[in-house]
Design an enzyme around this catalytic site. Structure first.
Site, PDB file in Angstrom:
ATOM      1  N   HIS A 111      12.900 -11.109 -20.844  1.00 43.23           N
ATOM      2  CA  HIS A 111      13.497  -9.814 -20.840  1.00 43.23           C
ATOM      3  C   HIS A 111      14.090  -9.609 -19.301  1.00 43.23           C
ATOM      4  O   HIS A 111      14.095  -8.394 -19.005  1.00 43.23           O
ATOM      5  CB  HIS A 111      12.476  -8.979 -21.433  1.00 43.23           C
ATOM      6  CG  HIS A 111      12.195  -8.957 -22.944  1.00 43.23           C
ATOM      7  ND1 HIS A 111      13.157  -9.115 -23.835  1.00 43.23           N
ATOM      8  CD2 HIS A 111      11.226  -9.431 -23.467  1.00 43.23           C
ATOM      9  CE1 HIS A 111      12.776  -9.362 -25.126  1.00 43.23           C
ATOM     10  NE2 HIS A 111      11.305  -9.444 -24.670  1.00 43.23           N
ATOM     11  N   LYS A 127      -2.246 -11.009  -3.853  1.00 45.21           N
ATOM     12  CA  LYS A 127      -2.824 -11.711  -2.829  1.00 45.21           C
ATOM     13  C   LYS A 127      -1.902 -12.828  -2.283  1.00 45.21           C
ATOM     14  O   LYS A 127      -1.660 -12.672  -0.955  1.00 45.21           O
ATOM     15  CB  LYS A 127      -3.804 -12.922  -3.483  1.00 45.21           C
ATOM     16  CG  LYS A 127      -5.099 -12.537  -3.814  1.00 45.21           C
ATOM     17  CD  LYS A 127      -6.080 -12.106  -2.808  1.00 45.21           C
ATOM     18  CE  LYS A 127      -6.048 -10.606  -2.468  1.00 45.21           C
ATOM     19  NZ  LYS A 127      -6.573  -9.611  -3.289  1.00 45.21           N
ATOM     20  N   TRP A 182      -4.791   2.194  12.663  1.00 45.54           N
ATOM     21  CA  TRP A 182      -3.755   1.825  11.599  1.00 45.54           C
ATOM     22  C   TRP A 182      -2.842   3.142  11.954  1.00 45.54           C
ATOM     23  O   TRP A 182      -3.143   3.979  11.223  1.00 45.54           O
ATOM     24  CB  TRP A 182      -4.395   1.637  10.283  1.00 45.54           C
ATOM     25  CG  TRP A 182      -3.618   1.272   9.331  1.00 45.54           C
ATOM     26  CD1 TRP A 182      -3.008  -0.203   8.987  1.00 45.54           C
ATOM     27  CD2 TRP A 182      -2.952   2.042   8.101  1.00 45.54           C
ATOM     28  NE1 TRP A 182      -2.066  -0.135   7.885  1.00 45.54           N
ATOM     29  CE2 TRP A 182      -2.134   0.906   7.540  1.00 45.54           C
ATOM     30  CE3 TRP A 182      -2.890   3.285   7.852  1.00 45.54           C
ATOM     31  CZ2 TRP A 182      -1.194   1.445   6.146  1.00 45.54           C
ATOM     32  CZ3 TRP A 182      -2.117   3.783   6.654  1.00 45.54           C
ATOM     33  CH2 TRP A 182      -1.355   2.817   6.051  1.00 45.54           C
ATOM     34  N   LYS A 194      -7.949  -2.496   5.500  1.00 45.15           N
ATOM     35  CA  LYS A 194      -8.804  -2.728   4.667  1.00 45.15           C
ATOM     36  C   LYS A 194      -9.170  -1.610   3.581  1.00 45.15           C
ATOM     37  O   LYS A 194      -9.544  -1.688   2.683  1.00 45.15           O
ATOM     38  CB  LYS A 194     -10.116  -3.133   5.238  1.00 45.15           C
ATOM     39  CG  LYS A 194     -11.229  -3.636   4.417  1.00 45.15           C
ATOM     40  CD  LYS A 194     -11.002  -4.896   3.855  1.00 45.15           C
ATOM     41  CE  LYS A 194     -11.836  -5.179   2.598  1.00 45.15           C
ATOM     42  NZ  LYS A 194     -11.251  -6.289   1.731  1.00 45.15           N
ATOM     43  N   ASN A 235      -9.693   9.412  12.999  1.00 47.32           N
ATOM     44  CA  ASN A 235      -9.257   8.868  11.774  1.00 47.32           C
ATOM     45  C   ASN A 235      -9.023   9.836  10.726  1.00 47.32           C
ATOM     46  O   ASN A 235      -9.577  10.916  10.600  1.00 47.32           O
ATOM     47  CB  ASN A 235     -10.662   8.055  10.977  1.00 47.32           C
ATOM     48  CG  ASN A 235     -11.000   6.722  11.876  1.00 47.32           C
ATOM     49  OD1 ASN A 235     -10.451   6.316  12.595  1.00 47.32           O
ATOM     50  ND2 ASN A 235     -12.038   6.007  11.368  1.00 47.32           N
ATOM     51  N   GLY A 236      -8.038   9.681   9.953  1.00 49.64           N
ATOM     52  CA  GLY A 236      -7.534  10.457   8.956  1.00 49.64           C
ATOM     53  C   GLY A 236      -5.933  11.028   9.242  1.00 49.64           C
ATOM     54  O   GLY A 236      -5.438  10.537   9.940  1.00 49.64           O
ATOM     55  N   GLU A 290       0.302 -10.330   0.029  1.00 46.11           N
ATOM     56  CA  GLU A 290      -0.360  -9.296   1.033  1.00 46.11           C
ATOM     57  C   GLU A 290      -0.390 -10.272   2.154  1.00 46.11           C
ATOM     58  O   GLU A 290      -0.399  -9.943   3.276  1.00 46.11           O
ATOM     59  CB  GLU A 290      -2.027  -9.331   0.434  1.00 46.11           C
ATOM     60  CG  GLU A 290      -1.743  -7.982  -0.079  1.00 46.11           C
ATOM     61  CD  GLU A 290      -3.499  -7.782  -0.599  1.00 46.11           C
ATOM     62  OE1 GLU A 290      -4.030  -6.762  -0.229  1.00 46.11           O
ATOM     63  OE2 GLU A 290      -3.988  -8.612  -1.050  1.00 46.11           O
ATOM     64  N   CYS A 342      -8.678   2.707  10.125  1.00 45.14           N
ATOM     65  CA  CYS A 342      -8.986   2.899  11.559  1.00 45.14           C
ATOM     66  C   CYS A 342     -10.486   2.788  11.761  1.00 45.14           C
ATOM     67  O   CYS A 342     -11.161   2.867  10.846  1.00 45.14           O
ATOM     68  CB  CYS A 342      -8.524   4.318  12.079  1.00 45.14           C
ATOM     69  SG  CYS A 342      -6.753   4.600  11.782  1.00 45.14           S
ATOM     70  N   GLU A 385      -2.723  -9.831  -9.849  1.00 41.61           N
ATOM     71  CA  GLU A 385      -3.439  -9.886  -8.755  1.00 41.61           C
ATOM     72  C   GLU A 385      -3.290 -11.180  -8.045  1.00 41.61           C
ATOM     73  O   GLU A 385      -3.097 -11.260  -6.722  1.00 41.61           O
ATOM     74  CB  GLU A 385      -5.220 -10.009  -9.053  1.00 41.61           C
ATOM     75  CG  GLU A 385      -6.104 -10.277  -8.169  1.00 41.61           C
ATOM     76  CD  GLU A 385      -6.116  -9.551  -6.880  1.00 41.61           C
ATOM     77  OE1 GLU A 385      -5.550  -8.228  -6.932  1.00 41.61           O
ATOM     78  OE2 GLU A 385      -7.018  -9.925  -5.645  1.00 41.61           O
ATOM     79  N   ARG A 435     -10.258  -2.957   9.836  1.00 38.80           N
ATOM     80  CA  ARG A 435      -9.720  -1.828   9.235  1.00 38.80           C
ATOM     81  C   ARG A 435      -8.476  -1.215   9.659  1.00 38.80           C
ATOM     82  O   ARG A 435      -7.932  -0.238   9.110  1.00 38.80           O
ATOM     83  CB  ARG A 435     -10.963  -0.684   9.184  1.00 38.80           C
ATOM     84  CG  ARG A 435     -12.087  -1.143   8.561  1.00 38.80           C
ATOM     85  CD  ARG A 435     -13.228  -0.045   9.009  1.00 38.80           C
ATOM     86  NE  ARG A 435     -14.116  -0.302   7.757  1.00 38.80           N
ATOM     87  CZ  ARG A 435     -14.359   0.898   7.020  1.00 38.80           C
ATOM     88  NH1 ARG A 435     -13.616   2.048   7.060  1.00 38.80           N
ATOM     89  NH2 ARG A 435     -15.178   0.485   6.049  1.00 38.80           N
TER      90      ARG A 435
HETATM   91  C1  G6P Z   1      -6.564  -1.550   0.615  1.00 42.19           C
HETATM   92  C2  G6P Z   1      -6.853  -2.992   0.586  1.00 42.19           C
HETATM   93  C3  G6P Z   1      -7.063  -3.370  -0.934  1.00 42.19           C
HETATM   94  C4  G6P Z   1      -7.970  -2.778  -1.802  1.00 42.19           C
HETATM   95  C5  G6P Z   1      -7.448  -1.230  -1.783  1.00 42.19           C
HETATM   96  C6  G6P Z   1      -8.296  -0.516  -2.747  1.00 42.19           C
HETATM   97  O1  G6P Z   1      -5.083  -1.667   0.267  1.00 42.19           O
HETATM   98  O2  G6P Z   1      -6.111  -3.634   1.229  1.00 42.19           O
HETATM   99  O3  G6P Z   1      -7.615  -4.873  -0.862  1.00 42.19           O
HETATM  100  O4  G6P Z   1      -7.807  -3.145  -3.272  1.00 42.19           O
HETATM  101  O5  G6P Z   1      -6.896  -0.747  -0.646  1.00 42.19           O
HETATM  102  O6  G6P Z   1      -9.257  -0.205  -1.970  1.00 42.19           O
HETATM  103  P1  G6P Z   1     -10.812   0.269  -2.512  1.00 42.19           P
HETATM  104  O7  G6P Z   1     -11.647   0.279  -1.532  1.00 42.19           O
HETATM  105  O8  G6P Z   1     -10.581   1.599  -3.172  1.00 42.19           O
HETATM  106  O9  G6P Z   1     -11.201  -1.237  -3.614  1.00 42.19           O
END
Ligand code: G6P
Length: 609
Positions: free
Chosen positions: A505, A486, A74, A604, A103-104, A489, A2, A482, A27
């Site tokens: 396994h 990616k 969000w 984000k 926010n929150g 996502e 947010c 990772e 965000r």
């Molecule tokens: C969200 C983002 C990710 C990020 C994660 C942790 O899920 O979409 O890209 O890796 O938060 O965020 P941070 O700011 O703690 O690295």
């Protein structure tokens, strides 16, 4: 997660609010809205579309205002719908008196909702935010600052608030507890935002509010009150963000831009690293590293995978045992604290609620040797930690983390070297060799980026797939994880990362022509074992897509597609392989036509639980 922007000025602030929202949109983008004074009334425009559409709506209504608040959401409580979008209004008599963005998460929203309903308030949304608007209205007696202060005492949970009141048209009040909020100081005008980036171009004079703070903004004054309600002075920082920081430049998406910024970002993160020295991590770091006998890494998402990679590096170089935990798990489980632990949090934003809470939890358990690797120097996690290393990735706008990840890896490799040095595990020769390789990373990454055309050629083959498997071994296993993250996502293809030795396994049962198997094949000690794993896939009709280092003797055939990487890069090889997988995810997402920078349902920075 947010975004909040607010302004009180003597000029039309609508462009400031909309531009700020555009910069914060990454965000959270389920919905957005703006509330301003129109004559003597409060008026709002809200939309479940993107900020650009909101801006068109605002323009078509020819709104102009000198004070206002704006929000990009969000969703947590209540679906992404216009009636749940912020700003929320309240007015006991049916006339709007209060407008608020938040926010929150307010944890006691149900009890408050019940009480306020009994008091006659009618709720239009399912949000916890509307509860706060009504609560403030119920406490309002002509002074919005006093009403916000009184309301905050009753709120449990995390919040950043920006509030305006109909009868006080040149006043803006903010409050922070657990969610970031800054005040921006101008001349004859002042601002609020959840991130200083929103105010770039308007002011560089920024106050980072602390938890419990309430701030009262007028045209010519900004007064902060601390958690006890007492007036206090907070330091004013000069923050050199320029409006162009978030510009796309010649790239199609921010993610692509940020992938290609990695040579610069990694180079910047190593700025000032002339020698390998504990002080790079802060004053007193040497003593801390001397006194620890284990490392506990806490993180979420991509940062967690950076931590998993670091485990291989730290154990290999420094011979110190490392455990890596998902922050949201660690904070709630019974664990066995050891005060001789280095608690290492990794976070791009430094505000991720679970990681911050895990850090506080570790401290509560008596572990005070804390270090944060973070991209935001002013963040809560950096402030909460004894030591810090600031990565210099620059603002990352794409929700899928790219340059933040490789700069974290850069800092983590440096940490492994420093701890190894302090523990007497690193010879001067080895140190010089590793430092030289680390410094060469920007060039090595550039060479990998040059593989983009080959990756693009693969991407269309993935466009109609629904599943993918990523294989890696050793320190490339976290990179496989990772890579899978990616891809899922941003392309919405279901993807899993597996250590290649574990294939037999379970996941081998899934291997068919319909599921591409992406394999990371570095030229390391596990290469022959990896080749056997590849044969297991090949023998079952699986289609392999292999990123193979030079000299691995892995060649293309009908069902094995190979992109040859530059030479093997030793311990730093995971960084280079991470970059190819970023490119793959990006181009597959483009081939599928998804919203790369703003994938559905994600945000984000997750500042709520
Ligand atoms: C969200 C983002 C990710 C990020 C994660 C942790 O899920 O979409 O890209 O890796 O938060 O965020 P941070 O700011 O703690 O690295």
């Amino acid at each position: 997660m947010c975004g909040i922007v607010g302004a009180v000025a003597q000029r039309n602030v609508i462009p400031v609010l909309l531009e700020g929202l555009k910069r914060l949109e990454y965000r959270g983008y389920d919905s957005c809205g703006i509330a301003v004074f129109q004559g003597a009334e409060l008026q709002r425009v809200r939309s479940t579309e993107r900020v650009a559409v909101l801006a068109e709506q605002v323009q078509s209504q020819q709104l102009e205002a000198v004070t206002g608040i704006a929000h990009t959401r969000w969703a947590t409580h209540g679906a992404p719908a216009t009636h749940n979008a912020h700003p929320h209004f309240s007015g006991h008599t049916g006339h709007t008196r209060i407008a608020l963005v938040h926010n929150g998460i307010i944890e006691n929203h149900e009890a408050l909702r019940e009480r306020l309903t009994k008091a006659g308030y009618v709720f239009e949304s399912q949000t916890d935010t509307e509860v706060v608007a009504h609560l403030i209205d119920s406490l309002y007696q002509g002074d919005v600052l006093q009403a916000v202060k009184a309301a905050c005492v009753q709120l449990h949970g995390a919040y950043a608030l920006a509030v305006i009141a109909k009868d006080e048209p040149h006043r803006l009040v903010g409050a922070r507890n657990g969610s970031p909020l800054v005040a921006g100081l101008g001349e004859g005008e002042n601002f609020l935002a959840s991130d200083a980036l929103a105010l770039a171009g308007e002011t560089s004079q920024i106050i980072y509010l602390e938890d419990g703070d309430v701030v009262d903004l007028h045209l010519d004054s900004v007064q902060v009150y601390d958690a006890q309600g007492e007036p206090c002075q907070r330091e004013v920082h000069t923050v050199h963000l320029h409006a162009g920081e978030a510009d796309l430049g010649p790239y199609r998406h921010y993610m692509q831009k940020e992938i290609f910024e990695q040579p610069r970002a990694v180079g910047d993160t190593l700025q000032g690293v002339e020698v390998v020295s504990p002080e790079l991590f802060g004053a007193g770091a040497k003593e801390v590293f001397q006194n620890i006998d284990q490392v506990l890494i806490l993180a979420c998402g991509t940062s967690f995978y950076a931590g998993l990679t670091a485990k291989y590096w730290i154990e290999s170089l420094a011979k110190v045992p490392v455990s890596v935990e998902i922050a949201s798990e660690y904070r709630y489980r019974d664990s066995v604290p050891n005060p001789r632990t280095l608690v290492l949090t990794i976070s791009q934003s430094g505000e991720t609620a679970d990681t911050l809470a895990a850090l506080k939890h570790a401290r509560k358990l008596g572990m005070e040797n804390t270090l944060t690797i973070c991209n935001v120097a002013s963040s809560a996690m950096v402030r909460e930690s004894k030591l810090a290393y600031i990565t210099r990735a620059g603002v990352e706008v794409g929700v899928a983390s790219t340059k933040a990840f490789t700069t974290q890896l850069t800092a983590l490799f440096l940490l492994a070297m420093v701890v190894a040095q302090v523990k007497g595990q690193l010879s001067a020769e080895q140190e010089a060799d590793l430092l030289r390789k680390l410094r060469h990373m920007p060039v090595a990454i550039s060479a990998v980026l040059a593989l983009e055309p080959q990756v693009i050629a693969w991407a269309s083959r993935f466009a109609n797939k629904e599943h993918a498997l990523f294989l890696g071994r050793g320190m490339h296993y976290p990179i496989a994880l990772e890579g899978a993250l990616k891809l899922k996502e941003i392309s919405y293809i279901h993807a899993e990362g597996y250590p290649a030795g574990e294939l037999k396994h379970g996941p081998l049962a899934l291997v068919t022509q319909a599921m591409p198997v992406i394999t990371i094949a570095p030229h390391d000690a596990l290469l022959e074992k990896l080749k056997s794993n590849m044969q297991e896939v090949h023998a079952r009709g699986g289609e392999l897509y292999v990123f193979a280092d030079a000299n691995t003797q892995i060649n293309s055939s009908d069902t094995i597609h190979v992109i040859h990487m530059p030479e093997h890069y030793g311990l730093l090889s995971p960084v280079l392989h991470a970059v190819t997988l970023q490119l793959l995810a990006y181009h597959v997402a483009c081939a599928r036509g998804t919203d790369v920078d703003k994938p559905r349902n994600l945000a984000k920075s997750v500042t709520v639980e």
